[in-house]
Motif scaffolding. Structure first.
Motif, PDB file in Angstrom:
ATOM      1  N   GLU A  53      24.854   9.190  44.353  1.00 56.46           N
ATOM      2  CA  GLU A  53      24.092   8.066  44.898  1.00 56.46           C
ATOM      3  C   GLU A  53      23.021   8.567  45.862  1.00 56.46           C
ATOM      4  O   GLU A  53      21.853   8.116  45.825  1.00 56.46           O
ATOM      5  CB  GLU A  53      25.041   7.093  45.603  1.00 56.46           C
ATOM      6  N   ARG A  57      19.134   8.081  45.566  1.00 56.19           N
ATOM      7  CA  ARG A  57      18.513   7.224  46.584  1.00 56.19           C
ATOM      8  C   ARG A  57      17.358   7.925  47.286  1.00 56.19           C
ATOM      9  O   ARG A  57      16.320   7.296  47.589  1.00 56.19           O
ATOM     10  CB  ARG A  57      19.577   6.798  47.610  1.00 56.19           C
ATOM     11  N   LEU A  68      21.209   0.211  47.027  1.00 55.42           N
ATOM     12  CA  LEU A  68      22.053   1.305  46.554  1.00 55.42           C
ATOM     13  C   LEU A  68      23.199   1.580  47.527  1.00 55.42           C
ATOM     14  O   LEU A  68      24.336   1.860  47.116  1.00 55.42           O
ATOM     15  CB  LEU A  68      21.215   2.582  46.376  1.00 55.42           C
ATOM     16  N   TRP A  72      26.596   0.738  45.737  1.00 55.97           N
ATOM     17  CA  TRP A  72      27.153   1.997  45.232  1.00 55.97           C
ATOM     18  C   TRP A  72      27.922   2.743  46.325  1.00 55.97           C
ATOM     19  O   TRP A  72      29.129   2.951  46.230  1.00 55.97           O
ATOM     20  CB  TRP A  72      26.002   2.842  44.693  1.00 55.97           C
ATOM     21  N   LEU A  73      27.215   3.135  47.365  1.00 53.53           N
ATOM     22  CA  LEU A  73      27.824   3.977  48.406  1.00 53.53           C
ATOM     23  C   LEU A  73      29.005   3.274  49.083  1.00 53.53           C
ATOM     24  O   LEU A  73      30.098   3.849  49.217  1.00 53.53           O
ATOM     25  CB  LEU A  73      26.763   4.344  49.445  1.00 53.53           C
TER      26      LEU A  73
END
Length: 504
Positions: A53, A57, A68, A72-73
């Motif tokens: 990620e 990013r 993101l 995601w993170l």
């Protein structure tokens, strides 16, 4: 993108990504069926996703960073603590003490927060503001960031609790070393989070530098798993010795249930025709008490019997921890044959090997004891010395086997005559001796001698030698003598007088 930026991104994120790919693959290939290996591989994959990620990013415009980070993170970051706890609880075997309805579901409750995280935009647990500084899209260190960081550190501190519990319960030095190593790894990860999580280094370091503690943590986990696997391989190395051992080896819990037994132990249980849970009940009370007190048992000799089966065993026992539960490790050696040999040696020290009657030494000891009793009780003793007539003819005409059979027949006749009233012995050659303590009078002894003579003649009638017979000399205590040897001498003279009379 410049070559310099591409190279820096590869160093900062590409190398960690390859590191976690290698870690996940290496651990999983070691044992794809074991839960601990699967969980550790998943932890490595989660960290791989975090670095992936960040790699993506920081190549995009800063405006994509909040999305993101939230989707995601933060989502992956929420799953790691639960998976980590599941791994540690399983690795330390503390799962056995957890309720079945709780384990392992409790570790995956964070998945609910992942859903909430996606719905709410993760405003409370991830950074929402980013700024571009140099080549990095850096998060703004606001309240959301510090809340997430504090939660991460608090989670790492909680990791230490199951490890300390397992360390206290562990009895093996190897296990203690493993748990201490994991505690050290968690401590390093916590310090890393504090140093690189709370302090803002700006664009001097990549964003979220605390993520690199995952490399440290996963390294410690993999290193520990290699030790753990080595211990398993160490056990397997001796599995053949366990199976080939000529002694019976059993692993038993304190409820008396045999958890593991080598082939020799299984043969022992089959021979006794008992179940695995019945074995402990066959041990003597003293041995049970030693086991209850967890005393090490060394070369303890005992007998176990069930129904008509009886064996002598030599017991060695110690205590081992298996799955965080103490067990008894038995090594049992069947010494029945050795015991028989020992008993035979002891028996032959006082008995004649052919007739199985006591020998001269044993008889003299028993005669002295009988005389002492007779003096105390003012009672009488009848002593009889027996010599077989013409036994040489039997040997010469029918062989020594026939002579041996005659001696054995004589021994049986004498034993039957004496029973529990005295002692009979073979003096040597074709001479026998006995004494009777409890008799009514001389008439009883005369009838007894005639009965023995007639039985002997009857047993040898098949050979057709009419001269075979018994010459029996008798002496009485205290009329004839008050000393054992004197009684024997008088009976011996009496016996030879009768032998001469038979020949005349």
């Amino acid at each position: 993108m410049t070559l310099e930026k591409a190279l820096l991104l590869f160093i900062c994120y590409g190398i960690p990504i390859f590191f976690f790919i290698y870690m996940a693959t290496d651990v999983l290939l070691r044992n794809r069926k074991k839960t601990e290996h699967i969980l550790l591989s998943v932890i490595c994959i989660c960290y791989l996703l975090l670095f992936s990620e960040e790699y993506i990013r920081n190549q995009l415009s800063v405006e994509y960073s909040p999305m993101l980070s939230a989707v995601w993170l933060s989502s992956v970051g929420l799953l790691i603590p639960g998976i980590g706890f599941h791994f540690l609880i399983k690795f330390t075997h503390l799962d056995k003490s957890m309720p079945r309805w709780l384990y392992p579901y409790v570790f995956y409750l964070p998945a609910i927060f992942v859903i909430i995280n996606l719905v709410t935009g993760a405003r409370l647990i991830s950074a929402q503001e980013f700024v571009q500084s140099g080549m990095w899209n850096l998060p703004v260190y606001n309240s959301g960031y510090y809340i997430a960081m504090s939660a991460s550190i608090g989670n790492n501190i909680l990791y230490i609790i199951p490890l300390f519990i397992a360390l206290k319960k562990s009895a093996l030095p190897e296990q203690k070393a493993i748990y201490k190593q994991l505690i050290f790894g968690v401590t390093v990860a916590i310090l890393w989070h504090v140093i690189f999580g709370y302090i803002n280094y700006g664009d001097m370091l990549p964003p979220y530098p605390y993520l690199y503690s995952g490399m440290v943590w996963c390294y410690f986990l993999r290193h520990t798993m290699k030790k753990y696997d080595f211990l398993n391989l160490y056990d397997k190395r001796y599995e053949k010795l366990f199976n080939m051992n000529p002694d019976s080896i059993m692993l038993m819990d304190f409820k008396g249930m045999i958890k593991n037994a080598n082939p020799k132990a299984e043969q022992l249980l089959a021979m006794l025709q008992i179940t695995q849970s019945q074995f402990i009940s066959l041990l003597d009370d003293h041995l049970k008490e030693k086991i209850s007190n967890k005393q090490v048992i060394h070369e303890y000799e005992t007998e176990i019997s069930y129904q008509e089966k009886r064996i002598a065993i030599l017991v060695n026992a110690d205590y081992v921890w298996v799955d965080n539960e103490q067990h008894i490790l038995f090594i049992l050696r069947d010494i029945s044959v050795q015991k028989q040999y020992q008993e035979e040696i002891i028996f032959l020290a006082y008995h004649d090997p052919l007739t199985r009657l006591p020998n001269r030494r044993f008889f003299y000891e028993k005669l002295d004891e009988a005389i002492l009793r007779a003096k105390q009780n003012k009672s009488r003793i009848a002593l009889m010395l027996i010599d077989l007539d013409r036994i040489k003819l039997l040997n010469d005409n029918f062989g020594h086997l026939a002579g041996d059979e005659a001696l054995q027949a004589t021994a049986a006749i004498i034993k039957d005559a004496v029973q529990h009233k005295g002692t009979a012995a073979r003096m040597g050659g074709d001479e026998f001796i006995l004494f009777i303590e409890n008799f009514t009078g001389n008439k009883e002894i005369e009838l007894l001698t005639k009965h023995m003579h007639d039985q002997f003649v009857s047993s040898q009638a098949k050979y057709g030698l009419s001269s075979l017979g018994m010459s029996i000399g008798i002496s009485f205590f205290p009329e004839d003598a008050i000393d054992g040897q004197a009684l024997i001498n008088i009976a011996d003279n009496n016996m030879y007088d009768r032998k001469k009379a038979r020949r005349a």
